[in-house]
Design a protein around this motif. Sequence first.
Motif, PDB file in Angstrom:
ATOM      1  N   LEU A   6       0.931  -1.115   0.119  1.00  0.00           N
ATOM      2  CA  LEU A   6       0.152  -0.158   0.068  1.00  0.00           C
ATOM      3  C   LEU A   6       0.791   1.250  -0.180  1.00  0.00           C
ATOM      4  N   LYS A   7       0.519   2.133  -0.828  1.00  0.00           N
ATOM      5  CA  LYS A   7       1.149   3.481  -0.916  1.00  0.00           C
ATOM      6  C   LYS A   7       0.468   4.325  -0.193  1.00  0.00           C
ATOM      7  N   LEU A   8       1.301   5.155   0.954  1.00  0.00           N
ATOM      8  CA  LEU A   8       0.653   6.038   2.056  1.00  0.00           C
ATOM      9  C   LEU A   8       1.546   7.457   1.946  1.00  0.00           C
ATOM     10  N   THR A   9       0.832   8.420   2.356  1.00  0.00           N
ATOM     11  CA  THR A   9       1.575   9.474   2.745  1.00  0.00           C
ATOM     12  C   THR A   9       2.044   9.694   4.095  1.00  0.00           C
ATOM     13  N   HIS A  10       3.066   9.958   4.553  1.00  0.00           N
ATOM     14  CA  HIS A  10       3.360  10.388   5.950  1.00  0.00           C
ATOM     15  C   HIS A  10       2.758  11.786   6.310  1.00  0.00           C
ATOM     16  N   ILE A  11       1.938  11.789   7.001  1.00  0.00           N
ATOM     17  CA  ILE A  11       0.987  12.945   7.574  1.00  0.00           C
ATOM     18  C   ILE A  11       1.074  13.266   8.847  1.00  0.00           C
ATOM     19  N   ASN A  12       1.661  12.297   9.623  1.00  0.00           N
ATOM     20  CA  ASN A  12       1.646  12.545  11.170  1.00  0.00           C
ATOM     21  C   ASN A  12       3.057  12.128  11.587  1.00  0.00           C
ATOM     22  N   ASN A  13       3.533  12.835  12.801  1.00  0.00           N
ATOM     23  CA  ASN A  13       4.906  12.764  13.338  1.00  0.00           C
ATOM     24  C   ASN A  13       4.898  11.346  13.940  1.00  0.00           C
ATOM     25  N   HIS A  14       3.698  10.966  14.437  1.00  0.00           N
ATOM     26  CA  HIS A  14       3.736  10.067  15.621  1.00  0.00           C
ATOM     27  C   HIS A  14       3.149   8.505  14.884  1.00  0.00           C
ATOM     28  N   ASN A  15       2.323   8.822  14.162  1.00  0.00           N
ATOM     29  CA  ASN A  15       1.492   7.627  13.719  1.00  0.00           C
ATOM     30  C   ASN A  15       1.532   7.404  12.393  1.00  0.00           C
ATOM     31  N   LYS A  44      14.442  -0.757   3.297  1.00  0.00           N
ATOM     32  CA  LYS A  44      13.479  -1.335   4.162  1.00  0.00           C
ATOM     33  C   LYS A  44      13.659  -1.702   5.580  1.00  0.00           C
ATOM     34  N   LEU A  45      12.431  -1.411   6.479  1.00  0.00           N
ATOM     35  CA  LEU A  45      12.643  -1.678   7.535  1.00  0.00           C
ATOM     36  C   LEU A  45      11.440  -2.746   8.076  1.00  0.00           C
ATOM     37  N   ASP A  46      11.745  -3.644   8.815  1.00  0.00           N
ATOM     38  CA  ASP A  46      10.929  -4.726   9.327  1.00  0.00           C
ATOM     39  C   ASP A  46      10.653  -4.315  10.854  1.00  0.00           C
ATOM     40  N   PHE A  47       9.392  -4.393  11.501  1.00  0.00           N
ATOM     41  CA  PHE A  47       9.250  -4.279  12.635  1.00  0.00           C
ATOM     42  C   PHE A  47       7.944  -4.888  13.028  1.00  0.00           C
ATOM     43  N   TYR A  48       7.616  -4.865  14.380  1.00  0.00           N
ATOM     44  CA  TYR A  48       6.378  -5.132  14.919  1.00  0.00           C
ATOM     45  C   TYR A  48       5.524  -3.947  15.486  1.00  0.00           C
ATOM     46  N   ASP A  59     -10.238   5.053  11.118  1.00  0.00           N
ATOM     47  CA  ASP A  59      -9.113   4.307  10.449  1.00  0.00           C
ATOM     48  C   ASP A  59      -8.454   3.717  11.589  1.00  0.00           C
ATOM     49  N   PHE A  60      -7.479   2.974  11.175  1.00  0.00           N
ATOM     50  CA  PHE A  60      -6.372   2.424  12.332  1.00  0.00           C
ATOM     51  C   PHE A  60      -5.242   2.859  12.172  1.00  0.00           C
ATOM     52  N   LYS A  61      -4.527   2.858  13.231  1.00  0.00           N
ATOM     53  CA  LYS A  61      -3.134   3.538  13.413  1.00  0.00           C
ATOM     54  C   LYS A  61      -2.211   2.911  14.360  1.00  0.00           C
ATOM     55  N   MET A  62      -0.862   3.143  13.751  1.00  0.00           N
ATOM     56  CA  MET A  62      -0.001   2.548  14.443  1.00  0.00           C
ATOM     57  C   MET A  62       1.138   3.630  14.740  1.00  0.00           C
ATOM     58  N   MET A  63       1.844   3.266  15.862  1.00  0.00           N
ATOM     59  CA  MET A  63       2.770   4.453  16.288  1.00  0.00           C
ATOM     60  C   MET A  63       4.258   4.155  15.457  1.00  0.00           C
ATOM     61  N   ILE A  64       4.781   5.114  15.081  1.00  0.00           N
ATOM     62  CA  ILE A  64       6.110   5.106  14.443  1.00  0.00           C
ATOM     63  C   ILE A  64       7.012   6.019  15.089  1.00  0.00           C
ATOM     64  N   SER A  65       8.289   5.507  15.590  1.00  0.00           N
ATOM     65  CA  SER A  65       9.301   6.183  16.360  1.00  0.00           C
ATOM     66  C   SER A  65       9.814   7.328  15.695  1.00  0.00           C
ATOM     67  N   LYS A  66      10.340   8.205  16.337  1.00  0.00           N
ATOM     68  CA  LYS A  66      11.314   8.998  15.499  1.00  0.00           C
ATOM     69  C   LYS A  66      12.564   8.555  15.113  1.00  0.00           C
ATOM     70  N   GLN A  67      12.878   7.537  15.599  1.00  0.00           N
ATOM     71  CA  GLN A  67      14.203   6.792  15.397  1.00  0.00           C
ATOM     72  C   GLN A  67      14.076   5.978  13.914  1.00  0.00           C
ATOM     73  N   LYS A  68      12.819   5.182  14.101  1.00  0.00           N
ATOM     74  CA  LYS A  68      12.634   4.593  12.583  1.00  0.00           C
ATOM     75  C   LYS A  68      12.464   5.672  11.427  1.00  0.00           C
TER      76      LYS A  68
END
Length: 162
Positions: A6-15, A44-48, A59-68
């Motif tokens: 799926l192609k998405l646009t990064h629109i939120n600093n945390h999710n 490519k980055l793999d994580f849980y 919609d559903f959301k998942m956190m994405i760290s600043k480090q990632k």
Amino acid sequence: MKTEKLKLTHINNHNIFIPNSVYKPFADKKMNRVKVELNFNNMKLDFYAAIKKDKISGDFKMMISKQKQKELGLSLGDEFEIQLFEDTSKYGVEMPEELEAVLMSDYDAYKIFESFTAGKKRSIIYGVIRYKTSQQKIDKALIMCENLKRGNHEPIKMFKLE
């Protein structure tokens, strides 16, 4: 079980927001953790990750760290590719082989570890993963096992000698 890429646009600093239609098959099976493959700029980055329903958008959301985000070079407005997979891991995160070996060599600590909630087990695993070298991971896992057997289950003290 997996989603299409799926192609998405990064629109939120945390999710990262996952459209309801994409995540629905996972939600219908009451899956709230997934394995994630994120691609951006030939990296490519793999994580849980844990997935939660956003109360505002539905919609559903998942956190994405600043480090990632930094690791991928991902900034707001960037388009990236994501694919979600059913989490078939035992703990919802990859168990480092060093921690697994130490737990397998100490049955009492292993029993205590296994008695914890899934979230507490993940916290311990992440506590070991953060160390860079294999020897550091082994050393911290040994300390953690001793602390478990002493009844010291506080995350902040678990990896420290007393």
